[in-house]
Design a protein around this motif. Sequence first.
Motif, short mmCIF file in Angstrom:
data_model
loop_
_atom_site.label_atom_id
_atom_site.label_comp_id
_atom_site.label_asym_id
_atom_site.label_seq_id
_atom_site.Cartn_x
_atom_site.Cartn_y
_atom_site.Cartn_z
N GLN A 91 -5.95 -12.01 -1.44
CA GLN A 91 -5.47 -11.80 -0.91
C GLN A 91 -4.56 -10.06 -0.68
OE1 GLN A 91 -2.29 -14.82 0.28
NE2 GLN A 91 -2.59 -14.90 2.53
N TYR A 92 -4.04 -9.86 0.68
CA TYR A 92 -3.72 -9.08 0.70
C TYR A 92 -1.58 -9.45 1.65
CZ TYR A 92 -7.16 -5.40 0.98
OH TYR A 92 -8.60 -5.06 -0.10
N LEU A 93 -0.62 -8.87 0.88
CA LEU A 93 0.49 -9.36 0.85
C LEU A 93 1.37 -8.69 1.06
CD1 LEU A 93 0.90 -12.67 -1.45
CD2 LEU A 93 0.68 -12.31 1.63
N TYR A 94 1.99 -7.95 2.61
CA TYR A 94 2.85 -6.81 2.58
C TYR A 94 3.74 -6.92 1.48
CZ TYR A 94 6.29 -3.56 4.72
OH TYR A 94 7.54 -2.47 5.34
N GLU A 95 4.86 -5.82 0.96
CA GLU A 95 6.14 -5.46 -0.02
C GLU A 95 6.82 -5.11 0.99
OE1 GLU A 95 7.32 -7.11 -2.57
OE2 GLU A 95 5.71 -8.95 -2.36
N ARG A 96 6.43 -3.91 0.90
CA ARG A 96 7.54 -3.10 1.82
C ARG A 96 6.41 -1.22 2.37
NH1 ARG A 96 8.70 0.79 -2.44
NH2 ARG A 96 7.42 0.27 -4.50
N TYR A 97 7.34 -0.18 2.87
CA TYR A 97 6.94 0.94 3.50
C TYR A 97 8.00 1.52 2.34
CZ TYR A 97 5.92 5.17 5.36
OH TYR A 97 5.99 6.70 5.12
N TYR A 104 2.30 2.59 2.07
CA TYR A 104 2.13 1.01 1.96
C TYR A 104 2.16 0.76 0.61
CZ TYR A 104 2.26 0.99 7.01
OH TYR A 104 2.68 1.34 8.56
N VAL A 105 3.08 -0.15 -0.05
CA VAL A 105 3.13 -1.29 -1.19
C VAL A 105 2.21 -2.26 -0.49
CG1 VAL A 105 3.48 -1.96 -3.51
CG2 VAL A 105 4.83 0.21 -2.35
N ILE A 106 1.33 -2.40 -1.15
CA ILE A 106 0.36 -4.08 -0.57
C ILE A 106 -0.03 -5.05 -2.05
CG2 ILE A 106 -1.32 -5.27 0.78
CD1 ILE A 106 0.84 -3.81 2.30
N ARG A 107 0.75 -6.07 -1.40
CA ARG A 107 0.29 -7.02 -3.25
C ARG A 107 -0.63 -7.73 -2.96
NH1 ARG A 107 2.91 -12.18 -4.09
NH2 ARG A 107 4.84 -11.98 -1.92
N THR A 108 -1.52 -7.50 -4.10
CA THR A 108 -2.87 -8.38 -4.48
C THR A 108 -3.08 -9.39 -4.91
OG1 THR A 108 -3.80 -6.44 -3.29
CG2 THR A 108 -5.11 -7.47 -4.01
N PRO A 109 -2.57 -10.57 -5.57
CA PRO A 109 -2.95 -11.49 -5.95
C PRO A 109 -4.11 -11.73 -5.95
CG PRO A 109 -1.25 -12.75 -4.08
CD PRO A 109 -1.67 -11.10 -3.72
N HIS A 111 -6.75 -14.51 -8.50
CA HIS A 111 -6.96 -16.11 -9.53
C HIS A 111 -6.76 -15.46 -11.12
CE1 HIS A 111 -8.73 -19.81 -10.80
NE2 HIS A 111 -9.31 -18.99 -11.66
N GLU A 112 -7.68 -14.54 -11.01
CA GLU A 112 -6.87 -13.67 -12.78
C GLU A 112 -6.57 -12.56 -12.59
OE1 GLU A 112 -10.09 -15.52 -15.44
OE2 GLU A 112 -10.09 -17.53 -15.05
N ASP A 113 -6.11 -12.26 -11.70
CA ASP A 113 -5.93 -10.84 -11.66
C ASP A 113 -4.06 -10.92 -10.75
OD1 ASP A 113 -6.07 -8.19 -12.14
OD2 ASP A 113 -7.65 -7.93 -12.27
N PHE A 114 -3.98 -9.41 -10.71
CA PHE A 114 -2.81 -9.05 -9.92
C PHE A 114 -3.28 -7.36 -10.43
CE2 PHE A 114 1.57 -8.22 -8.66
CZ PHE A 114 1.29 -8.70 -7.79
N SER A 115 -2.45 -6.76 -8.64
CA SER A 115 -2.85 -5.85 -8.42
C SER A 115 -2.40 -5.27 -7.40
CB SER A 115 -4.30 -5.18 -8.22
OG SER A 115 -4.81 -5.48 -6.57
N TYR A 116 -1.52 -4.40 -7.59
CA TYR A 116 -1.25 -3.37 -5.79
C TYR A 116 -1.90 -2.83 -5.10
CZ TYR A 116 3.67 -5.28 -7.03
OH TYR A 116 4.19 -6.22 -8.10
N THR A 117 -2.31 -2.45 -3.90
CA THR A 117 -2.78 -2.02 -3.05
C THR A 117 -2.48 -0.51 -1.92
OG1 THR A 117 -4.51 -3.79 -2.32
CG2 THR A 117 -4.49 -1.45 -1.30
N LEU A 118 -2.09 0.62 -2.60
CA LEU A 118 -1.03 1.52 -1.77
C LEU A 118 -2.26 2.28 -1.00
CD1 LEU A 118 0.17 3.39 -4.58
CD2 LEU A 118 1.16 1.18 -4.33
#
Length: 222
Positions: A91-97, A104-109, A111-118
């Motif tokens: 899922q894409y979740l907005y964190e901040r600009y 943009y820093v987009i939190r991307t949680p 099931h078994e992983d975690f990353s940020y999409t810039l």
Amino acid sequence: MRFKFLVLCAMIACSASAGAQTGEEPRACVADGKPNQNYELDGAKEWPQEAQRFKSNEQMVSRRRDRLRLALDGGKTVELVDCPYGADAYQYLYERYDQAGRFYVIRTPAHEDFSYTLVMMRTGRLFTVYGAPVWASDKSRFLTVACSLQPLRGSLAIQAPADDGLKTEGEIALPCETESCSARWDHPSWIAVTCTPRETGKKGTEFVVIRGNDGTWKRFGR
């Protein structure tokens, strides 16, 4: 920590004239059966919190259920679309600009992983990192720390804005299989790394990473 069984589908839609280029290929969304019920449950929890973060940039970011819309330069937009299917959903979740990097820093949680999409403000290009960006004091470059057991990751990455994207200046291995590591800037060319053993009674690792005159980042210390 339980990473939510959420979305997968990186369907990126730009306004008709945008033609946004991506730094990475979008991940395919495979509509395999019914959407996972946790998607609605987790969305009901996460989206109201995300809406509070919108308030500092209401003209730049908005959501319509599974679609996160971000404003780009030149009146263009990019949409990041959730996908609730499959074991690799995210899922894409907005964190901040991030003003320093103009992304943009987009939190991307997942099931078994975690990353940020810039997401680059100028082009809409996407770049994945595995830790929140932390800038040096002069805003010339930032570091991210990827340190997890599942999936196993262990690296310190130093990146800097370059043209319309990012340039990786260096990447240093971290002992994350047995230790939990963090890093801080002591100087724009000097990073201190501290690692704590996952088992009590053992001695942790400490070292520094220094940028040489040739631009190469090297590790010093035990």
